[in-house]
Design an enzyme around this catalytic site. Structure first.
Site, PDB file in Angstrom:
ATOM      1  N   THR A 145       0.803  -1.219   0.000  1.00  0.00           N
ATOM      2  CA  THR A 145       0.000   0.000   0.000  1.00  0.00           C
ATOM      3  C   THR A 145       0.845   1.284   0.000  1.00  0.00           C
ATOM      4  O   THR A 145       0.327   2.337  -0.354  1.00  0.00           O
ATOM      5  CB  THR A 145      -0.973  -0.011   1.196  1.00  0.00           C
ATOM      6  OG1 THR A 145      -0.229  -0.268   2.386  1.00  0.00           O
ATOM      7  CG2 THR A 145      -2.023  -1.088   1.020  1.00  0.00           C
ATOM      8  N   GLY A 151       2.892  33.609  -5.833  1.00  0.00           N
ATOM      9  CA  GLY A 151       3.170  34.806  -5.032  1.00  0.00           C
ATOM     10  C   GLY A 151       2.130  34.953  -3.926  1.00  0.00           C
ATOM     11  O   GLY A 151       1.670  33.956  -3.358  1.00  0.00           O
ATOM     12  N   GLU A 161       1.418   6.480   7.113  1.00  0.00           N
ATOM     13  CA  GLU A 161       1.894   5.295   6.365  1.00  0.00           C
ATOM     14  C   GLU A 161       3.422   5.177   6.451  1.00  0.00           C
ATOM     15  O   GLU A 161       4.090   4.748   5.512  1.00  0.00           O
ATOM     16  CB  GLU A 161       1.416   5.400   4.907  1.00  0.00           C
ATOM     17  CG  GLU A 161       1.402   4.101   4.148  1.00  0.00           C
ATOM     18  CD  GLU A 161       0.147   3.259   4.329  1.00  0.00           C
ATOM     19  OE1 GLU A 161      -0.758   3.653   5.097  1.00  0.00           O
ATOM     20  OE2 GLU A 161       0.106   2.186   3.710  1.00  0.00           O
TER      21      GLU A 161
HETATM   22  C1  LIG Z   1      -4.349  12.398   8.782  1.00  0.00           C
HETATM   23  C2  LIG Z   1      -3.803  11.138   9.375  1.00  0.00           C
HETATM   24  C3  LIG Z   1      -4.383   9.917   9.023  1.00  0.00           C
HETATM   25  C4  LIG Z   1      -3.900   8.740   9.603  1.00  0.00           C
HETATM   26  N1  LIG Z   1      -4.535   7.542   9.326  1.00  0.00           N
HETATM   27  C5  LIG Z   1      -4.197   6.425  10.019  1.00  0.00           C
HETATM   28  C6  LIG Z   1      -4.952   5.213   9.889  1.00  0.00           C
HETATM   29  O1  LIG Z   1      -5.926   5.137   9.135  1.00  0.00           O
HETATM   30  N2  LIG Z   1      -4.580   4.146  10.626  1.00  0.00           N
HETATM   31  C7  LIG Z   1      -3.518   4.173  11.476  1.00  0.00           C
HETATM   32  O2  LIG Z   1      -3.237   3.158  12.111  1.00  0.00           O
HETATM   33  N3  LIG Z   1      -2.768   5.296  11.618  1.00  0.00           N
HETATM   34  C8  LIG Z   1      -3.091   6.421  10.921  1.00  0.00           C
HETATM   35  N4  LIG Z   1      -2.355   7.590  11.075  1.00  0.00           N
HETATM   36  C9  LIG Z   1      -1.244   7.598  12.009  1.00  0.00           C
HETATM   37  C10 LIG Z   1       0.095   7.705  11.320  1.00  0.00           C
HETATM   38  O3  LIG Z   1       0.406   6.498  10.682  1.00  0.00           O
HETATM   39  C11 LIG Z   1       1.122   8.127  12.376  1.00  0.00           C
HETATM   40  O4  LIG Z   1       0.860   9.491  12.666  1.00  0.00           O
HETATM   41  C12 LIG Z   1       2.545   7.944  11.922  1.00  0.00           C
HETATM   42  O5  LIG Z   1       2.867   6.565  11.854  1.00  0.00           O
HETATM   43  C13 LIG Z   1       3.552   8.636  12.856  1.00  0.00           C
HETATM   44  O6  LIG Z   1       3.304   8.311  14.171  1.00  0.00           O
HETATM   45  P1  LIG Z   1       3.200   9.486  15.278  1.00  0.00           P
HETATM   46  O7  LIG Z   1       2.252  10.493  14.768  1.00  0.00           O
HETATM   47  O8  LIG Z   1       2.871   8.824  16.567  1.00  0.00           O
HETATM   48  O9  LIG Z   1       4.622  10.124  15.322  1.00  0.00           O
HETATM   49  P2  LIG Z   1       5.870   9.583  16.174  1.00  0.00           P
HETATM   50  O10 LIG Z   1       6.081   8.142  15.920  1.00  0.00           O
HETATM   51  O11 LIG Z   1       5.709  10.043  17.574  1.00  0.00           O
HETATM   52  O12 LIG Z   1       7.049  10.396  15.492  1.00  0.00           O
HETATM   53  C14 LIG Z   1       7.302  11.767  15.774  1.00  0.00           C
HETATM   54  C15 LIG Z   1       8.575  12.174  15.023  1.00  0.00           C
HETATM   55  O13 LIG Z   1       9.684  11.365  15.487  1.00  0.00           O
HETATM   56  C16 LIG Z   1      10.287  10.709  14.393  1.00  0.00           C
HETATM   57  N5  LIG Z   1      10.775   9.393  14.815  1.00  0.00           N
HETATM   58  C17 LIG Z   1      10.122   8.439  15.537  1.00  0.00           C
HETATM   59  N6  LIG Z   1      10.901   7.365  15.713  1.00  0.00           N
HETATM   60  C18 LIG Z   1      12.072   7.630  15.096  1.00  0.00           C
HETATM   61  C19 LIG Z   1      13.277   6.899  14.900  1.00  0.00           C
HETATM   62  N7  LIG Z   1      13.455   5.672  15.400  1.00  0.00           N
HETATM   63  N8  LIG Z   1      14.286   7.497  14.222  1.00  0.00           N
HETATM   64  C20 LIG Z   1      14.129   8.730  13.694  1.00  0.00           C
HETATM   65  N9  LIG Z   1      13.007   9.470  13.835  1.00  0.00           N
HETATM   66  C21 LIG Z   1      11.985   8.923  14.515  1.00  0.00           C
HETATM   67  C22 LIG Z   1       9.196  10.574  13.335  1.00  0.00           C
HETATM   68  O14 LIG Z   1       9.739  10.397  12.039  1.00  0.00           O
HETATM   69  C23 LIG Z   1       8.472  11.907  13.508  1.00  0.00           C
HETATM   70  O15 LIG Z   1       9.162  12.922  12.822  1.00  0.00           O
HETATM   71  C24 LIG Z   1      -2.802   8.781  10.485  1.00  0.00           C
HETATM   72  C25 LIG Z   1      -2.204  10.006  10.798  1.00  0.00           C
HETATM   73  C26 LIG Z   1      -2.693  11.177  10.268  1.00  0.00           C
HETATM   74  C27 LIG Z   1      -2.052  12.475  10.673  1.00  0.00           C
END
Ligand SMILES: Cc1cc2nc3c(=O)[nH]c(=O)nc-3n(C[C@H](O)[C@H](O)[C@H](O)COP(=O)(O)OP(=O)(O)OC[C@H]3O[C@@H](n4cnc5c(N)ncnc54)[C@H](O)[C@@H]3O)c2cc1C
Length: 387
Positions: free
Chosen positions: A242, A339, A363
């Site tokens: 996906t 702009g 994702e």
């Molecule tokens: C509009 C929207 C729709 C979504 N839809 C779904 C859905 O249908 N189903 C579902 O299950 N989820 C869904 N999500 C969740 C989405 O998959 C997560 O937001 C995403 O996986 C990131 O997780 P987090 O937001 O907890 O960020 P975190 O994991 O807390 O990450 C925060 C920051 O830290 C960085 N980071 C974390 N770990 C590391 C590492 N080991 N090394 C370097 N950098 C790191 C990340 O890259 C990011 O910049 C959705 C999110 C949004 C905003």
């Protein structure tokens, strides 16, 4: 041989999706973005067209398409509106594990009715405290007789407020981390399921995103996909299929931004000539075109590998990371080309920029994609060193 010609069937799919995007999605996209409302009528039409079930085999009522075919189709829908596209795509995401890992009985029970009657599905992996590291999820599923008792809250769930079923990941034993994770098909009618208000987002505002809570929900054991201890592997395998579809969504967003920029640059006059005559503007347009082509080709390669049954984790991550970054760059430059006008709600490019941002987050974030790519590079280097 490598060829980039589309087959007559792929051309027809592309044309059908392009027409749908132009006639059904685009006319209502701005309004749903402004109001943050879910376009249920568009969803019903998209279901009728088979856009929720491209990968589902025909014998269950789906379209029986490949991953590359689906990407060709989905680029067109995303070019109309990424938020509406996301709500369509998530159905394919939730159905894929059933299709791939379900028993024949499960496929009959879940896929057929979904294809026959308008339905929506959600993919429930993330939680409040669990995003990039799903192995540490807190939602539990405890086996009691013939039922799993599910407790926990899933966060950020696309279609969460509307889904007829949730493809849910939960842990049978928190100590086991990823090895305890299972995958369950959970009908939304079961007692103990509730969802929060739609989350007020920066972009992709036509998509419904909500928290979904499971309190002592009794899920029949026969809704378990692929056996205990297999859930995590299956979730990750689904993402390899996906992620190209999200990458191609980014391509669709970037393409719309580029087309709008081109039209605007030819019309807008500064210093007595259209701004398209200024080399600095041309360079922005040229960068858009080259990155867009590269993003599409990377996506098609990842999709093609998936269709050949060849492992594509690295290519899917490369395509997703590159296409998401491309969409962000191209939409930001589109605002630049417009702009001051680009910074207002009078023109659609600011929406595209807001819509693009989250593609770098969901994702698998931009950073997690790079981790997947680097991990495989390092593994391959290790193998070479040892042989
Ligand atoms: C509009 C929207 C729709 C979504 N839809 C779904 C859905 O249908 N189903 C579902 O299950 N989820 C869904 N999500 C969740 C989405 O998959 C997560 O937001 C995403 O996986 C990131 O997780 P987090 O937001 O907890 O960020 P975190 O994991 O807390 O990450 C925060 C920051 O830290 C960085 N980071 C974390 N770990 C590391 C590492 N080991 N090394 C370097 N950098 C790191 C990340 O890259 C990011 O910049 C959705 C999110 C949004 C905003």
């Amino acid at each position: 041989m490598i060829g980039f010609d589309l087959t007559p069937e792929q051309h027809a799919l592309q044309a059908k999706a392009r027409r749908f995007a132009k006639e059904v999605i685009a006319p209502v996209a701005a309004q749903h973005d402004r109001e943050g409302t879910f376009p249920l009528d568009v969803m019903q039409k998209a279901h009728q067209e088979g856009f929720f079930t491209p990968l589902v085999p025909k014998k269950y009522g789906g379209q029986g398409l490949g991953v590359l075919d689906t990407c060709i189709l989905y680029e067109e829908l995303a070019a109309g509106c990424m938020g509406i596209y996301l709500s369509i795509f998530v159905n394919a995401l939730a159905l894929y594990p059933i299709m791939k890992f379900g028993t024949e009985e499960q496929k009959e029970r879940f896929l057929k009715p979904f294809c026959e009657k308008f339905s929506l599905a959600s993919y429930c992996l993330s939680e409040h405290t669990v995003g990039s590291d799903p192995a540490s999820m807190k939602t539990t599923a405890v086996l009691e007789g013939d039922h799993y008792i599910v407790n926990g809250t899933k966060m950020w769930i696309t279609n969460g407020g509307y889904a007829d079923f949730y493809l849910l990941f939960a842990n049978t034993d928190l100590q086991k981390r990823h090895k305890g994770i299972i995958c369950l098909v959970v009908p939304s009618t079961l007692a103990g399921i509730g969802h929060g208000e739609p989350i007020d987002k920066m972009g992709q505002r036509a998509s419904d995103t909500a928290a979904v809570t499971f309190r002592n929900v009794r899920v029949p054991r026969e809704n378990l996909l692929a056996g205990e201890g297999e859930g995590f592997k299956k979730a990750m395998a689904a993402l390899d299929i996906t992620r190209p579809m999200i990458a191609v969504g980014a391509v669709g967003v970037a393409r719309t931004a580029m087309e709008l920029s081109l039209t605007y640059a030819k019309r807008r006059v500064q210093f007595g000539v259209p701004i398209a005559s200024h080399q600095a503007v041309q360079f922005m347009l040229a960068d858009m075109a080259k990155d867009l082509d590269a993003a599409r080709l990377l996506t098609w390669k990842a999709a093609w590998l998936a269709d050949q049954g060849i492992r594509n984790s690295r290519e899917a991550a490369i395509a997703k990371a590159f296409a998401a970054d491309t969409a962000m760059r191209v939409t930001t430059d589109a605002v630049q080309v417009y702009g001051g006008m680009g910074y207002t709600r009078w023109h659609p490019v600011e929406k595209l920029m807001r819509d693009a941002k989250v593609i770098q987050i969901y994702e698998g974030t931009a950073q997690i994609m790079r981790m997947v790519i680097a991990r495989q590079m390092l593994q391959e280097a290790e193998i070479k060193l040892n042989t």
